[in-house]
Design an enzyme around this catalytic site. Structure first.
Site, PDB file in Angstrom:
ATOM      1  N   TRP A 103       0.651  -1.249  -0.333  1.00 17.68           N
ATOM      2  CA  TRP A 103      -0.334  -0.348  -0.068  1.00 17.68           C
ATOM      3  C   TRP A 103       0.637   1.096  -0.108  1.00 17.68           C
ATOM      4  O   TRP A 103       1.060   1.932  -0.890  1.00 17.68           O
ATOM      5  CB  TRP A 103      -1.019  -0.662   1.580  1.00 17.68           C
ATOM      6  CG  TRP A 103      -2.323  -1.184   1.213  1.00 17.68           C
ATOM      7  CD1 TRP A 103      -2.005  -2.454   1.865  1.00 17.68           C
ATOM      8  CD2 TRP A 103      -2.783  -1.511   0.506  1.00 17.68           C
ATOM      9  NE1 TRP A 103      -3.360  -2.741   1.423  1.00 17.68           N
ATOM     10  CE2 TRP A 103      -3.630  -2.959   0.235  1.00 17.68           C
ATOM     11  CE3 TRP A 103      -2.932  -0.647  -0.944  1.00 17.68           C
ATOM     12  CZ2 TRP A 103      -4.550  -2.960  -0.249  1.00 17.68           C
ATOM     13  CZ3 TRP A 103      -4.791  -1.473  -2.303  1.00 17.68           C
ATOM     14  CH2 TRP A 103      -4.761  -2.378  -1.314  1.00 17.68           C
ATOM     15  N   ASP A 171      -1.868   6.822   6.473  1.00 19.04           N
ATOM     16  CA  ASP A 171      -2.169   5.922   5.848  1.00 19.04           C
ATOM     17  C   ASP A 171      -2.287   4.571   7.135  1.00 19.04           C
ATOM     18  O   ASP A 171      -2.086   4.422   7.274  1.00 19.04           O
ATOM     19  CB  ASP A 171      -2.091   4.781   5.027  1.00 19.04           C
ATOM     20  CG  ASP A 171      -3.232   3.634   4.667  1.00 19.04           C
ATOM     21  OD1 ASP A 171      -4.241   3.797   4.684  1.00 19.04           O
ATOM     22  OD2 ASP A 171      -2.765   2.932   3.218  1.00 19.04           O
ATOM     23  N   LYS A 195     -12.405  -1.977   7.369  1.00 16.86           N
ATOM     24  CA  LYS A 195     -11.495  -2.886   7.674  1.00 16.86           C
ATOM     25  C   LYS A 195     -11.992  -2.885   9.607  1.00 16.86           C
ATOM     26  O   LYS A 195     -12.036  -3.499  10.396  1.00 16.86           O
ATOM     27  CB  LYS A 195      -9.865  -3.032   7.946  1.00 16.86           C
ATOM     28  CG  LYS A 195      -9.053  -3.586   6.969  1.00 16.86           C
ATOM     29  CD  LYS A 195      -8.496  -2.354   6.038  1.00 16.86           C
ATOM     30  CE  LYS A 195      -8.407  -2.913   4.650  1.00 16.86           C
ATOM     31  NZ  LYS A 195      -7.971  -2.591   3.364  1.00 16.86           N
TER      32      LYS A 195
HETATM   33  C1  LIG Z   1      -7.355  -2.054   2.207  1.00 11.19           C
HETATM   34  C2  LIG Z   1      -5.936  -0.900   2.355  1.00 11.19           C
HETATM   35  C3  LIG Z   1      -6.003  -0.216   1.306  1.00 11.19           C
HETATM   36  C4  LIG Z   1      -7.081   0.448   0.247  1.00 11.19           C
HETATM   37  O1  LIG Z   1      -8.349   1.129   0.737  1.00 11.19           O
HETATM   38  P1  LIG Z   1      -9.323   1.002  -0.121  1.00 11.19           P
HETATM   39  O2  LIG Z   1     -10.155   1.549   0.396  1.00 11.19           O
HETATM   40  O3  LIG Z   1      -9.715  -0.485  -1.536  1.00 11.19           O
HETATM   41  O4  LIG Z   1      -8.755   2.206  -1.251  1.00 11.19           O
HETATM   42  C5  LIG Z   1      -4.910   1.334   1.196  1.00 11.19           C
HETATM   43  N1  LIG Z   1      -3.882   1.240   2.555  1.00 11.19           N
HETATM   44  C6  LIG Z   1      -4.314   0.000   4.088  1.00 11.19           C
HETATM   45  C7  LIG Z   1      -2.998   0.251   4.472  1.00 11.19           C
HETATM   46  C8  LIG Z   1      -5.111  -0.776   3.478  1.00 11.19           C
HETATM   47  O5  LIG Z   1      -4.952  -2.171   4.087  1.00 11.19           O
END
Ligand SMILES: *Cc1c(COP(=O)(O)O)cnc(C)c1O
Length: 359
Positions: A103, A171, A195
């Site tokens: 990511w 993030d 999540k």
């Molecule tokens: C799942 C995830 C993403 C992607 O998220 P989307 O909402 O599908 O764009 C980005 N960063 C991390 C750390 C993730 O776990």
């Protein structure tokens, strides 16, 4: 009730049963309004009540200071990968990025469209099995971006990285609200909801007001943070159902005792599984012990055929979603907030039996 199995999925992921039950009741009619939650106007009294309460709960649980905006956006964390540099980074500027997984790499790739990116720490040379200890931050970076929990590789920052000026962008998609958050160390925190917070389709963004003000004004309206800050995420139709589910999840978190209490239970769940892995002769964790994630526990047997057999048997035993990401292989047990301790016990029981059968 329909029987539910243990869902170890990395995302979308397990939600609290209490939340799903309450949502089910309100699908047909929210409270005494006679109109289902998905069918209410986002500008009507009923939904505005939900919205205001959701924002207030979010602020209360995470201790978000008044000079931060709480935004409920769309497009997932992946949209933030480019919205952040698009707003704050110009061609002649640089940003520091910590590359701790897939990511983070995607975030770098998007940011490079807008400015110069310094990778100031990376664990890619060991397939991202650890959190880099001594990043070499630059002084001219506009911001430093990091990924607090690496969903695919099962590593997690124990604390936010310490930069000189503390302008962090995080993030936090896969560990947000799993432990207390040092909000004031960050200019921006973002997370896809699917999540730890709710369903897919809503993205939580917490952004400091001075950053909202300094964002580029030379962008499409929807891509400027100021638009959403000014209109309380209602410049256009917000993801109303996702916000509603987040509202229920926040109430559930509060009932659990808040983020500090969740951290304790998350730590206990993960520790139980790591303790088992550490004494196992067959299974081993893939992340370095000092970088292990409380949210995503990645492990292998060391033999692809055995991994496949393990996963097949797991499904049959009612343990779903354990297949690791293809870039790591093996297994991954995602133990988000709503994942019950009993599920960890069930997994360990199955692992123990599997180990007995494969001596
Ligand atoms: C799942 C995830 C993403 C992607 O998220 P989307 O909402 O599908 O764009 C980005 N960063 C991390 C750390 C993730 O776990």
């Amino acid at each position: 009730m329909t029987s539910r199995i243990h869902n170890f999925s990395a995302g979308p992921a397990v939600l609290p049963v209490e939340v799903l039950e309450e949502a089910r009741d309100n699908l047909l009619a929210l409270g005494d309004t006679g109109v289902g939650i998905m069918e209410h106007s986002h500008r009507g009294k009923a939904f505005l009540g939900v919205y205001e309460e959701t924002e207030a709960l979010c602020r209360e649980l995470a201790g978000i200071p008044d000079n931060y905006h709480v935004l409920f956006l769309q497009g997932g964390a992946s949209t933030q990968f480019f919205t952040v540099p698009m707003n704050f980074l110009s061609e002649d500027q640089t940003a520091d990025y910590l590359v701790t997984g897939s990511w983070a790499k995607k975030a770098v790739a998007e940011a490079r469209r807008f400015g110069t990116i310094n990778v100031v720490g990376s664990s890619e040379h060991r397939n991202f099995c650890y959190i880099p200890r001594e990043p070499e931050f630059t002084t001219e970076a506009v911001y430093t971006h990091y990924t607090s929990n690496n969903t695919i590789f099962g590593t997690q920052y124990a604390a936010p990285p310490q930069t000189a000026d503390g302008t962090l962008v995080c993030d936090m998609s896969s560990d947000i609200f799993s432990r207390p958050i040092e909000v004031s160390k960050h200019a921006i925190i973002y997370a896809g909801a699917q999540k730890n917070l709710g369903p897919s389709g809503v993205t939580l963004v917490v952004i400091r007001d001075d950053w909202v003000q300094r964002g580029s004004e030379d962008l499409p309206t929807m891509l400027q943070y100021r638009t959403h800050a000014k209109h309380q995420s209602m410049f256009n139709t917000p993801p109303t159902f996702g916000i509603y589910i987040m509202n229920l999840v926040f109430k559930w978190i509060k009932a659990q005792g808040g983020l500090a209490a969740l951290e304790q239970s998350n730590r206990a769940k993960a520790q139980t599984l790591y303790d088992y892995l550490d004494q196992s002769r067959l299974f081993s964790g893939t992340a370095d012990p000092d970088s292990r994630s409380m949210m995503n526990v990645t492990f292998v047997t060391g033999d692809d055929d055995l991994n496949a057999e393990f996963l097949k048997g797991a499904e049959a035993a009612g343990l779903s979603g354990l297949k690791g990401h293809r870039s790591v292989g093996g297994m991954r047990a995602s133990l988000y907030n709503a994942f019950p301790p009993a599920g960890v016990d069930a997994l360990i029981d199955y692992m123990r039996r599997f180990e007995e059968d494969h001596k």
